[in-house]
Design a protein around this motif. Structure first.
Motif, mmCIF file in Angstrom:
data_model
loop_
_atom_site.group_PDB
_atom_site.id
_atom_site.type_symbol
_atom_site.label_atom_id
_atom_site.label_comp_id
_atom_site.label_asym_id
_atom_site.label_seq_id
_atom_site.Cartn_x
_atom_site.Cartn_y
_atom_site.Cartn_z
ATOM 1 N N THR A 1 5.198 20.750 14.758
ATOM 2 C CA THR A 1 5.034 21.276 16.105
ATOM 3 C C THR A 1 4.647 20.111 16.997
ATOM 4 O O THR A 1 3.675 19.403 16.711
ATOM 5 C CB THR A 1 3.950 22.364 16.159
ATOM 6 N N TYR A 2 5.432 19.911 18.048
ATOM 7 C CA TYR A 2 5.145 18.869 19.038
ATOM 8 C C TYR A 2 4.354 19.509 20.162
ATOM 9 O O TYR A 2 4.669 20.615 20.603
ATOM 10 C CB TYR A 2 6.454 18.305 19.602
ATOM 11 N N PHE A 3 3.324 18.809 20.633
ATOM 12 C CA PHE A 3 2.483 19.298 21.720
ATOM 13 C C PHE A 3 2.646 18.427 22.960
ATOM 14 O O PHE A 3 2.919 17.232 22.852
ATOM 15 C CB PHE A 3 1.000 19.268 21.319
ATOM 16 N N SER A 4 2.386 19.020 24.114
ATOM 17 C CA SER A 4 2.483 18.281 25.373
ATOM 18 C C SER A 4 1.318 17.314 25.569
ATOM 19 O O SER A 4 1.405 16.418 26.402
ATOM 20 C CB SER A 4 2.542 19.248 26.558
ATOM 21 N N THR B 1 6.266 23.210 20.734
ATOM 22 C CA THR B 1 7.575 23.616 20.226
ATOM 23 C C THR B 1 7.741 23.063 18.816
ATOM 24 O O THR B 1 7.363 21.933 18.542
ATOM 25 C CB THR B 1 8.717 23.181 21.165
ATOM 26 N N THR B 2 8.263 23.893 17.931
ATOM 27 C CA THR B 2 8.313 23.576 16.504
ATOM 28 C C THR B 2 9.741 23.302 16.048
ATOM 29 O O THR B 2 10.671 23.980 16.477
ATOM 30 C CB THR B 2 7.707 24.735 15.697
ATOM 31 N N ARG B 3 9.871 22.334 15.136
ATOM 32 C CA ARG B 3 11.157 22.000 14.531
ATOM 33 C C ARG B 3 10.985 21.905 13.017
ATOM 34 O O ARG B 3 9.932 21.465 12.541
ATOM 35 C CB ARG B 3 11.688 20.648 15.045
ATOM 36 N N VAL C 1 13.638 17.270 12.551
ATOM 37 C CA VAL C 1 12.772 16.113 12.806
ATOM 38 C C VAL C 1 13.491 14.832 12.384
ATOM 39 O O VAL C 1 13.578 13.858 13.149
ATOM 40 C CB VAL C 1 11.424 16.254 12.063
ATOM 41 N N VAL C 2 14.027 14.827 11.178
ATOM 42 C CA VAL C 2 14.711 13.645 10.646
ATOM 43 C C VAL C 2 15.969 13.327 11.459
ATOM 44 O O VAL C 2 16.236 12.167 11.783
ATOM 45 C CB VAL C 2 15.046 13.851 9.152
ATOM 46 N N LYS C 3 16.729 14.349 11.815
ATOM 47 C CA LYS C 3 17.961 14.133 12.585
ATOM 48 C C LYS C 3 17.650 13.566 13.964
ATOM 49 O O LYS C 3 18.354 12.662 14.446
ATOM 50 C CB LYS C 3 18.744 15.438 12.701
ATOM 51 N N LEU C 4 16.595 14.044 14.610
ATOM 52 C CA LEU C 4 16.229 13.510 15.924
ATOM 53 C C LEU C 4 15.796 12.050 15.835
ATOM 54 O O LEU C 4 16.068 11.260 16.734
ATOM 55 C CB LEU C 4 15.145 14.374 16.576
ATOM 56 N N VAL C 5 15.121 11.700 14.749
ATOM 57 C CA VAL C 5 14.775 10.289 14.537
ATOM 58 C C VAL C 5 16.055 9.466 14.442
ATOM 59 O O VAL C 5 16.176 8.417 15.093
ATOM 60 C CB VAL C 5 13.904 10.116 13.275
ATOM 61 N N GLU C 6 17.012 9.926 13.670
ATOM 62 C CA GLU C 6 18.290 9.201 13.527
ATOM 63 C C GLU C 6 19.007 9.083 14.864
ATOM 64 O O GLU C 6 19.522 8.003 15.206
ATOM 65 C CB GLU C 6 19.210 9.937 12.544
ATOM 66 N N LEU C 7 19.082 10.166 15.612
ATOM 67 C CA LEU C 7 19.826 10.193 16.869
ATOM 68 C C LEU C 7 19.180 9.365 17.976
ATOM 69 O O LEU C 7 19.848 9.023 18.959
ATOM 70 C CB LEU C 7 20.021 11.634 17.350
ATOM 71 N N THR C 8 17.903 9.057 17.832
ATOM 72 C CA THR C 8 17.210 8.292 18.881
ATOM 73 C C THR C 8 16.976 6.833 18.497
ATOM 74 O O THR C 8 16.270 6.113 19.213
ATOM 75 C CB THR C 8 15.862 8.938 19.253
ATOM 76 N N ARG C 9 17.574 6.408 17.425
ATOM 77 C CA ARG C 9 17.445 4.976 17.062
ATOM 78 C C ARG C 9 18.122 4.147 18.135
ATOM 79 O O ARG C 9 19.218 4.427 18.546
ATOM 80 C CB ARG C 9 18.091 4.699 15.717
#
Length: 182
Positions: free
Chosen positions: A106-109, A166-168, A173-181
């Protein structure tokens, strides 16, 4: 110089409500001047590049644009690729050994102190567990999120009043890390 970001939209395209088509969302980000825009899944994950270094202003700008385009407000968090990588690397659970459905983030603001969670009787929920991180909460739910009593307890609105969360699942989580490299 540009930075690679992920925008995490909360509560869209769930159960046929608050529909935001990904093609339109990508177009909206491009209209805001962002580049290399790509979406992941239909549940509000979009990556982009921007020369801005202000995550809060990027999120606020996207929230305003979504409200103008779709007629409803969507809470949005924007996080840099560096942040996403650091949070994934700091996972206190053995992510590589678990099924993705067992681990959620869960990511927090904003930062969340342990005092907000003091009312949660963590031992009562074992083997489910949670840990706080940098503007994040890691949740280990061995039977998945849908069956998690701890997730239910953590979802009480009073715990995180005034904070966007918001929770993932771990795959995302892993895919977003890959996509933001970079």
């Amino acid at each position: 110089m540009t930075t690679r970001y992920a925008a995490l939209l909360r509560g869209i395209n769930v159960g046929g409500h608050r529909k935001v088509p990904m093609a339109e969302l990508r177009s909206l980000l491009e209209q805001l001047g962002h580049s290399d825009v790509a979406s992941y899944l239909q549940s509000g994950n979009v990556v982009f590049s921007s020369p801005s270094d202000d995550e809060q202003e990027l999120a606020a700008g996207l929230e305003r644009a979504i409200e103008r385009a779709f007629g409803f407000r969507v809470d949005t968090l924007v996080r840099s690729g560096a942040y996403l990588r650091a949070v994934a690397e700091d996972c206190p659970f053995p992510a590589a050994e678990l099924e993705a459905k067992q681990l959620h983030l869960t990511y927090f603001s904003e930062p969340v102190g342990a005092d907000r969670l003091a009312a949660i009787d963590a031992p009562a929920y074992l083997p489910e567990e949670f840990r706080l991180g940098d503007r994040a909460l890691y949740l280990y739910a061995p039977d998945g999120l849908g069956r998690s009593k701890l997730a239910e307890a953590l979802a009480r609105p009073s715990l995180f009043k005034g904070i966007v969360a918001t929770t993932r699942n771990w795959n995302t989580v892993v895919k977003l890390v890959e996509l933001t490299r970079d």
